[in-house]
Design a protein around this motif. Sequence first.
Motif, PDB file in Angstrom:
ATOM      1  N   GLY A 101       0.798  -1.223   0.000  1.00  0.00           N
ATOM      2  CA  GLY A 101       0.000   0.000   0.000  1.00  0.00           C
ATOM      3  C   GLY A 101       0.826   1.266   0.000  1.00  0.00           C
ATOM      4  N   VAL A 102       1.964   1.231  -0.700  1.00  0.00           N
ATOM      5  CA  VAL A 102       2.858   2.388  -0.749  1.00  0.00           C
ATOM      6  C   VAL A 102       2.430   3.318  -1.882  1.00  0.00           C
ATOM      7  N   CYS A 103       2.413   4.609  -1.588  1.00  0.00           N
ATOM      8  CA  CYS A 103       2.033   5.619  -2.581  1.00  0.00           C
ATOM      9  C   CYS A 103       3.278   6.043  -3.373  1.00  0.00           C
ATOM     10  N   ASN A 104       3.218   5.956  -4.705  1.00  0.00           N
ATOM     11  CA  ASN A 104       4.296   6.514  -5.515  1.00  0.00           C
ATOM     12  C   ASN A 104       3.710   7.257  -6.717  1.00  0.00           C
ATOM     13  N   GLU A 105       4.571   7.638  -7.665  1.00  0.00           N
ATOM     14  CA  GLU A 105       4.106   8.476  -8.768  1.00  0.00           C
ATOM     15  C   GLU A 105       3.040   7.799  -9.616  1.00  0.00           C
ATOM     16  N   SER A 106       3.046   6.482  -9.678  1.00  0.00           N
ATOM     17  CA  SER A 106       2.128   5.765 -10.559  1.00  0.00           C
ATOM     18  C   SER A 106       0.857   5.291  -9.872  1.00  0.00           C
ATOM     19  N   GLY A 107       0.831   5.337  -8.560  1.00  0.00           N
ATOM     20  CA  GLY A 107      -0.358   4.882  -7.838  1.00  0.00           C
ATOM     21  C   GLY A 107       0.023   4.204  -6.536  1.00  0.00           C
ATOM     22  N   ILE A 108      -0.824   3.287  -6.077  1.00  0.00           N
ATOM     23  CA  ILE A 108      -0.549   2.505  -4.883  1.00  0.00           C
ATOM     24  C   ILE A 108       0.135   1.212  -5.320  1.00  0.00           C
ATOM     25  N   VAL A 109       1.281   0.876  -4.694  1.00  0.00           N
ATOM     26  CA  VAL A 109       2.090  -0.241  -5.173  1.00  0.00           C
ATOM     27  C   VAL A 109       2.500  -1.156  -4.021  1.00  0.00           C
ATOM     28  N   VAL A 110       3.102  -2.301  -4.403  1.00  0.00           N
ATOM     29  CA  VAL A 110       3.641  -3.250  -3.435  1.00  0.00           C
ATOM     30  C   VAL A 110       5.061  -3.619  -3.852  1.00  0.00           C
ATOM     31  N   ASN A 111       5.950  -3.770  -2.853  1.00  0.00           N
ATOM     32  CA  ASN A 111       7.316  -4.234  -3.049  1.00  0.00           C
ATOM     33  C   ASN A 111       7.546  -5.443  -2.138  1.00  0.00           C
ATOM     34  N   ILE A 112       8.193  -6.484  -2.667  1.00  0.00           N
ATOM     35  CA  ILE A 112       8.461  -7.693  -1.884  1.00  0.00           C
ATOM     36  C   ILE A 112       9.848  -8.200  -2.211  1.00  0.00           C
ATOM     37  N   SER A 113      10.601  -8.610  -1.173  1.00  0.00           N
ATOM     38  CA  SER A 113      11.968  -9.083  -1.368  1.00  0.00           C
ATOM     39  C   SER A 113      12.152 -10.484  -0.788  1.00  0.00           C
ATOM     40  N   SER A 114      12.996 -11.275  -1.436  1.00  0.00           N
ATOM     41  CA  SER A 114      13.360 -12.586  -0.907  1.00  0.00           C
ATOM     42  C   SER A 114      14.743 -12.579  -0.274  1.00  0.00           C
ATOM     43  N   ASN A 115      15.544 -11.539  -0.573  1.00  0.00           N
ATOM     44  CA  ASN A 115      16.955 -11.584  -0.207  1.00  0.00           C
ATOM     45  C   ASN A 115      17.468 -10.376   0.574  1.00  0.00           C
ATOM     46  N   GLY A 116      16.655  -9.345   0.743  1.00  0.00           N
ATOM     47  CA  GLY A 116      17.106  -8.164   1.470  1.00  0.00           C
ATOM     48  C   GLY A 116      18.035  -7.275   0.670  1.00  0.00           C
ATOM     49  N   ILE A 117      18.203  -7.592  -0.615  1.00  0.00           N
ATOM     50  CA  ILE A 117      19.087  -6.805  -1.478  1.00  0.00           C
ATOM     51  C   ILE A 117      18.291  -6.005  -2.497  1.00  0.00           C
ATOM     52  N   ASP A 118      17.300  -6.654  -3.118  1.00  0.00           N
ATOM     53  CA  ASP A 118      16.486  -5.958  -4.102  1.00  0.00           C
ATOM     54  C   ASP A 118      15.050  -6.503  -4.047  1.00  0.00           C
ATOM     55  N   TRP A 119      14.164  -5.846  -4.793  1.00  0.00           N
ATOM     56  CA  TRP A 119      12.755  -6.248  -4.839  1.00  0.00           C
ATOM     57  C   TRP A 119      12.587  -7.298  -5.940  1.00  0.00           C
ATOM     58  N   ASP A 120      13.063  -8.511  -5.650  1.00  0.00           N
ATOM     59  CA  ASP A 120      13.110  -9.544  -6.676  1.00  0.00           C
ATOM     60  C   ASP A 120      11.805 -10.324  -6.817  1.00  0.00           C
ATOM     61  N   ILE A 121      10.876 -10.171  -5.871  1.00  0.00           N
ATOM     62  CA  ILE A 121       9.562 -10.809  -6.000  1.00  0.00           C
ATOM     63  C   ILE A 121       8.548  -9.827  -6.584  1.00  0.00           C
ATOM     64  N   ALA A 122       8.586  -8.615  -6.110  1.00  0.00           N
ATOM     65  CA  ALA A 122       7.681  -7.580  -6.639  1.00  0.00           C
ATOM     66  C   ALA A 122       8.348  -6.222  -6.480  1.00  0.00           C
ATOM     67  N   LYS A 123       8.389  -5.458  -7.564  1.00  0.00           N
ATOM     68  CA  LYS A 123       8.951  -4.112  -7.518  1.00  0.00           C
ATOM     69  C   LYS A 123       7.945  -3.138  -8.109  1.00  0.00           C
ATOM     70  N   THR A 124       7.425  -2.290  -7.259  1.00  0.00           N
ATOM     71  CA  THR A 124       6.414  -1.276  -7.623  1.00  0.00           C
ATOM     72  C   THR A 124       5.291  -1.878  -8.468  1.00  0.00           C
ATOM     73  N   ILE A 125       4.792  -3.045  -8.049  1.00  0.00           N
ATOM     74  CA  ILE A 125       3.650  -3.657  -8.737  1.00  0.00           C
ATOM     75  C   ILE A 125       2.389  -2.893  -8.365  1.00  0.00           C
ATOM     76  N   PRO A 126       1.594  -2.468  -9.347  1.00  0.00           N
ATOM     77  CA  PRO A 126       0.401  -1.664  -9.051  1.00  0.00           C
ATOM     78  C   PRO A 126      -0.653  -2.423  -8.237  1.00  0.00           C
ATOM     79  N   MET A 127      -1.216  -1.721  -7.247  1.00  0.00           N
ATOM     80  CA  MET A 127      -2.380  -2.207  -6.512  1.00  0.00           C
ATOM     81  C   MET A 127      -3.630  -1.424  -6.886  1.00  0.00           C
ATOM     82  N   GLY A 128      -3.438  -0.360  -7.653  1.00  0.00           N
ATOM     83  CA  GLY A 128      -4.555   0.464  -8.072  1.00  0.00           C
ATOM     84  C   GLY A 128      -4.164   1.926  -8.106  1.00  0.00           C
TER      85      GLY A 128
END
Length: 285
Positions: A101-128
């Motif tokens: 539920g993070v607000c960014n320039e494109s809308g509400i997004v989700v970020n998810i990481s498996s490794n603590g280094i990058d958003w390798d599962i989800a990077k700024t994926i739109p939620m709406g």
Amino acid sequence: MYEVDQYTVSLLHFDDGIKDETGRVWTAQNGAVISNIQTKFGDSSLYLNGTDQYLTTPNSADLDFGNGDFTIDWWEFRETDSLYNPVLIRTNSKIHSYQVGVCNESGIVVNISSNGIDWDIAKTIPMGKIILNAWTHYALVRQGNTFYTFQNGSLVSSWTSSLSIMKGADTTSLGHYSPYNYTYKGYIDEFRISNIARWTSDFDPNPKVGKALLIVTMSDEIQKEYELSTDEINSFITWYNNRSTGVGLPHYTFNKDFNLGPFQSRKDYLVFDKIQNFEVMEYTK
């Protein structure tokens, strides 16, 4: 309003203070309070001022989903579109495990990481899209290797990943992006975390009101009857359908809150393999 079932990890109605129906402890930071100015259900909701107010709950393994099924959903009445203001953050030492539920320039997004280094599962994926000053429902769901996001019950995004979500290592925050002081401004109601995929296609996000009688016939011909809310009936049917494809727990648990006597609680466990059929009978109004 939603009700607790066997898949509920956290449920906040915000009608009886900051009380989690599962017993989880959330702590209000810097005077975060419930308010009756804006409500989606019941008499009140959580209000966060966008400056320094948020909730935290201690580190807990049941908030680490790994590669298991889960759902995070809530209603929000967002008042600003300030960048990076989140709804839920699972904290770790470097990159968070998940930001929802993070607000960014494109809308509400989700970020998810498996490794603590990058958003390798989800990077700024739109939620709406960003909707201000109106009650809006959002949901993030994982079933197997497929992830889904929804806005007001309509599918927004879907993608696949077999990676396991990184474990958290600190508190989980509702409405605060640490270590930076990005804080959600507005109201939140009916916040829920579940360890099941509650939806994988379009749905009505409004909890159903009403009661129904569930009659379950077991393999030995014994019938069991349960008077349940419509929401609980739907939860049972979701479990049954998932289990028929080999997904989920092998049993369903009903909490029985009557005739407790000297006992603190009573539970009835229905084993999937012992169910012959079931029937739902809705009461007339």
